[in-house]
Design an enzyme around this catalytic site. Structure first.
Site, PDB file in Angstrom:
ATOM      1  CB  CYS A 123       6.489   0.655  -9.931  1.00 51.91           C
ATOM      2  SG  CYS A 123       6.478  -0.148  -8.291  1.00 51.91           S
ATOM      3  CE  LYS A 141       2.098   0.903  -8.316  1.00 50.29           C
ATOM      4  NZ  LYS A 141       3.174   0.526  -7.384  1.00 50.29           N
ATOM      5  CG  HIS A 174       8.365   2.004   0.224  1.00 50.16           C
ATOM      6  ND1 HIS A 174       8.816   0.721   0.457  1.00 50.16           N
ATOM      7  CD2 HIS A 174       7.547   1.922  -0.850  1.00 50.16           C
ATOM      8  CE1 HIS A 174       8.298  -0.095  -0.449  1.00 50.16           C
ATOM      9  NE2 HIS A 174       7.508   0.601  -1.255  1.00 50.16           N
ATOM     10  CG  ASP A 207       4.175   3.964  -7.786  1.00 50.56           C
ATOM     11  OD1 ASP A 207       2.990   4.062  -8.141  1.00 50.56           O
ATOM     12  OD2 ASP A 207       4.680   2.890  -7.436  1.00 50.56           O
ATOM     13  CG  HIS A 224       3.302  -0.426   0.640  1.00 47.28           C
ATOM     14  ND1 HIS A 224       2.762  -1.235  -0.325  1.00 47.28           N
ATOM     15  CD2 HIS A 224       4.506   0.002   0.148  1.00 47.28           C
ATOM     16  CE1 HIS A 224       3.600  -1.310  -1.351  1.00 47.28           C
ATOM     17  NE2 HIS A 224       4.651  -0.559  -1.094  1.00 47.28           N
TER      18      HIS A 224
HETATM   19 ZN   LIG Z   1       6.170  -0.307  -2.471  1.00 50.31          ZN
END
Ligand SMILES: [Zn+2]
Length: 188
Positions: free
Chosen positions: A143, A104, A79, A18, A62
């Site tokens: 994460c 993800k 976000h 990420d 997302h």
């Molecule tokens: Zn997130």
């Protein structure tokens, strides 16, 4: 300066979690010094490429709505919304063209902090003979932690590149201890 890059070998992979604009200063969910990891991480990317090892990059991706957002009783501000600039990998991250992206955070029913959670990644890695992961990215205590713990549960050896990770809360030291207890090797 000590470096573990010389330990890279067949059966290893680099897993970058990420490193997206929204998690860096100026983003929607900024992590202090989130972008400071990029220069040392680029050196690891170059070393993995030189060793012929695969490079994986996960991304939070997302939909709106998403259960992790404040707007939906979740813990975080909105976000990494799909196809926005905030969800893009940081422009200074030198991901090779053949890096494998692990997407993800796309589910409507639950968040996926770990790159292993309902992504099929463990099966994929085993099929490709990967036993050991060199892990980096954002955020250390969310994460990256979830990914490290899942990787250990799935039987992979894990080395955390702590220079290439930063926490989003003051819990960074505790996250590292949790990883150590799970058998993660913590590199400087
Ligand atoms: Zn997130």
């Amino acid at each position: 300066m000590r470096s573990s890059k010389g330990a890279l070998k067949a059966g290893d992979a680099l897993l970058i979690v990420d490193v997206q604009n929204d998690f860096c200063p100026g983003g929607a969910l900024p992590i202090r010094e989130g972008d400071a990891i990029i220069a040392p991480l680029n050196a690891w990317i170059a070393a993995a490429e030189a060793a012929g090892l695969p490079i994986y990059a996960s991304r939070d991706w997302h939909p709106t709505p998403h259960p992790s957002f404040h707007t939906h009783d979740g813990p975080w501000p909105p976000h990494c919304i799909q196809d926005t600039a905030g969800a893009a990998f940081h422009p200074h991250l030198r991901l090779p063209a053949d890096a494998i992206v692990v997407t993800k955070g796309t589910r409507f029913d639950e968040d996926q902090n770990s790159a292993f959670h309902h992504t099929g990644l463990a099966t994929h890695l085993r099929r490709h003979g990967i036993h050991r992961l060199w892990l980096a990215g954002l955020a250390l205590d969310v994460c990256v932690l979830a990914t490290a713990l899942d990787a250990r549960r799935e039987g992979f050896a894990v080395h955390l590149l702590s220079e290439c990770s930063r926490p989003v809360t003051p819990e960074g030291a505790e996250a590292i201890e949790q990883m150590r207890r799970a058998g993660v090797v913590v590199e400087d």
